[in-house]
Design an enzyme around this catalytic site. Sequence first.
Site, PDB file in Angstrom:
ATOM      1  NE  ARG A  60      86.837  55.341  12.229  1.00  0.00           N
ATOM      2  CZ  ARG A  60      87.655  56.076  11.495  1.00  0.00           C
ATOM      3  NH1 ARG A  60      88.162  55.593  10.365  1.00  0.00           N
ATOM      4  NH2 ARG A  60      87.969  57.308  11.841  1.00  0.00           N
ATOM      5  CE  LYS A 200      81.992  55.915  12.262  1.00  0.00           C
ATOM      6  NZ  LYS A 200      81.005  57.041  12.170  1.00  0.00           N
ATOM      7  CG  HIS A 219      80.767  61.379  10.559  1.00  0.00           C
ATOM      8  ND1 HIS A 219      82.093  61.633  10.783  1.00  0.00           N
ATOM      9  CD2 HIS A 219      80.383  60.507  11.532  1.00  0.00           C
ATOM     10  CE1 HIS A 219      82.512  60.950  11.832  1.00  0.00           C
ATOM     11  NE2 HIS A 219      81.484  60.265  12.305  1.00  0.00           N
ATOM     12  CB  SER A 239      85.540  60.130  16.605  1.00  0.00           C
ATOM     13  OG  SER A 239      84.714  59.276  15.860  1.00  0.00           O
ATOM     14  CE  LYS A 243      79.742  62.509  15.017  1.00  0.00           C
ATOM     15  NZ  LYS A 243      81.110  62.230  15.474  1.00  0.00           N
ATOM     16  CB  THR A 244      78.154  61.550  21.576  1.00  0.00           C
ATOM     17  OG1 THR A 244      78.397  60.712  20.449  1.00  0.00           O
ATOM     18  CG2 THR A 244      77.295  60.806  22.584  1.00  0.00           C
ATOM     19  CG  ASP A 258      78.693  58.531  14.510  1.00  0.00           C
ATOM     20  OD1 ASP A 258      79.394  59.555  14.528  1.00  0.00           O
ATOM     21  OD2 ASP A 258      79.089  57.451  14.064  1.00  0.00           O
ATOM     22  NE  ARG A 324      84.954  55.290  19.832  1.00  0.00           N
ATOM     23  CZ  ARG A 324      84.403  56.374  19.298  1.00  0.00           C
ATOM     24  NH1 ARG A 324      83.125  56.632  19.509  1.00  0.00           N
ATOM     25  NH2 ARG A 324      85.116  57.201  18.572  1.00  0.00           N
TER      26      ARG A 324
END
Length: 532
Positions: A60, A200, A219, A239, A243-244, A258, A324
């Site tokens: 990003r 996003k 988030h 990130s 989390k995942t 997410d 990713r």
Amino acid sequence: MTQGRVNPNHTLELMGITGLGDIHYNDIEPSLVEKALRRGEGTLGKGGSLLVTTGTHTGRSPQDKFVVETPSVAGQIWWENNPPMSEAAFDTLHADMLAHMKGGEYFVQDLYGGADPAHRLDVRIVTELAWHGLFIRHLLRRPARAELDDFVPEYSIINCPTFQADPARHGCRSGTVIALNFDRKLILIGGTAYAGENKKSVFTLLNYILPQKGIMPMHCSANHAHGDPDDTAVFFGLSGTGKTTLSADPGRVLIGDDEHGWSDNGTFNFEGGCYAKTINLSAEAEPEIYATTEKFATVIENMVFDPETLDLDFEDDSLTANMRCAYPLDYISNASDTSLGGQPKNVIMLTCDAFGVLPPIARLTPAQAMYHFLSGFTSKVAGTERGVTEPEPTFSTCFGAPFMPRRPEVYGNLLREKIAASGATCWLVNTGWTGGAHGTGSRMPISATRALLTAALNGTLNDVEFRRDGNFGFDVPVKVKGVADILLEPRRTWADADAYDAAAAKLVAMFAENFAQYLDHIDDDVKAAAIG
């Protein structure tokens, strides 16, 4: 030429977009893969995955994101975090982008942001790349074909990677721009092919819209116990903090990885898919996520692969550490059919501590939870943003500052209200370093993190002995089955205890310095929970 399923009352002409070449409305996955290959946008991988690269931008570009300053939003935006763009500059940007699009082939997807029909956002995404259409079709929620006949977009996104902004003309910083106009209900993205900007942008919209409805946008990832949606857990984190990985526990039902909302009805996923980091991904540690990399239409982004065998290299970060894969939620076998959960029973805040100071888990009071939520301490992981090449300690308020249009206290107060109403237990979990800082210590063993989270979620962690941490004031378990005792007391993991004390004092001072900005906006109980 118009192709695909479209409501004739809601074509691009109504958005002022005219003079295009082929327009493809709401193509399904096989068609988007086919068109992406025809256009040379990627390579067909094993199992029918699509292998793509994003060029210069492999993460990003938060410094290139702007909010248009209009009277209706002027008093509501956190301007220190969201640089303003004038209405005139946006109008010029919009006109120049539409002129740039003339004669081009474009891909339109009409999608939902939000699994709860009462609170979802209807979004139209117009993309220059077929694989961007495939990506966002995975990541947002797909209406049934019959629903497209009545679909009316509330917000629209136009994404043109080949368009280069002009800072002098468009009031931006570089050739890359992400401009949000809440009055026009329009987002313009140019100069970057990184697909994460699409999802996003929708998250930023929901972060602006939902708080005024009393809904907490988060988030976070989320899961619930099998057969019991009321036993829901949410995992806040930036990130790279897990989390995942941690929410995709086969022993629980995955709600999402997410972005979620917390309403009076419970928890709901904003998305319809997952966007998982693949660096060092292994079939042994994360078999389900690994398996998605060889499933049809999974988007494999910025991964090195063998040109003959098409085997992916999960360790080669020469393109980016932010490699990713994007896939629909139902590619995970234990994913929820509804993407809905109950009121969270456990709230977990994930941090990646590059100092190696924090314990692997700590229990927080509600006031401490708000303190750590506003602090948002973690380390930016290499590749997630442009220019980040190794873990970098940072404070990202609400564990998602780049996506927060409103002031942090809006989200912090909402979270505290939700925790108070639900009676949720709050935990701080460090997935970062132990035994020393980055470069000296080692990453926290994922087996220990999983064991501690299992004990927290099934309630057994509440029955063990805790000690009060002298530096941070939270409670830390003394002994947990399946976890080495030494890990629970970080000072013991360092070869030099004095060096640990110095690092801890430095981190405490960083917390105090960062939190000073919130002291005029918070209640006394949160001030009392402040560190330093």
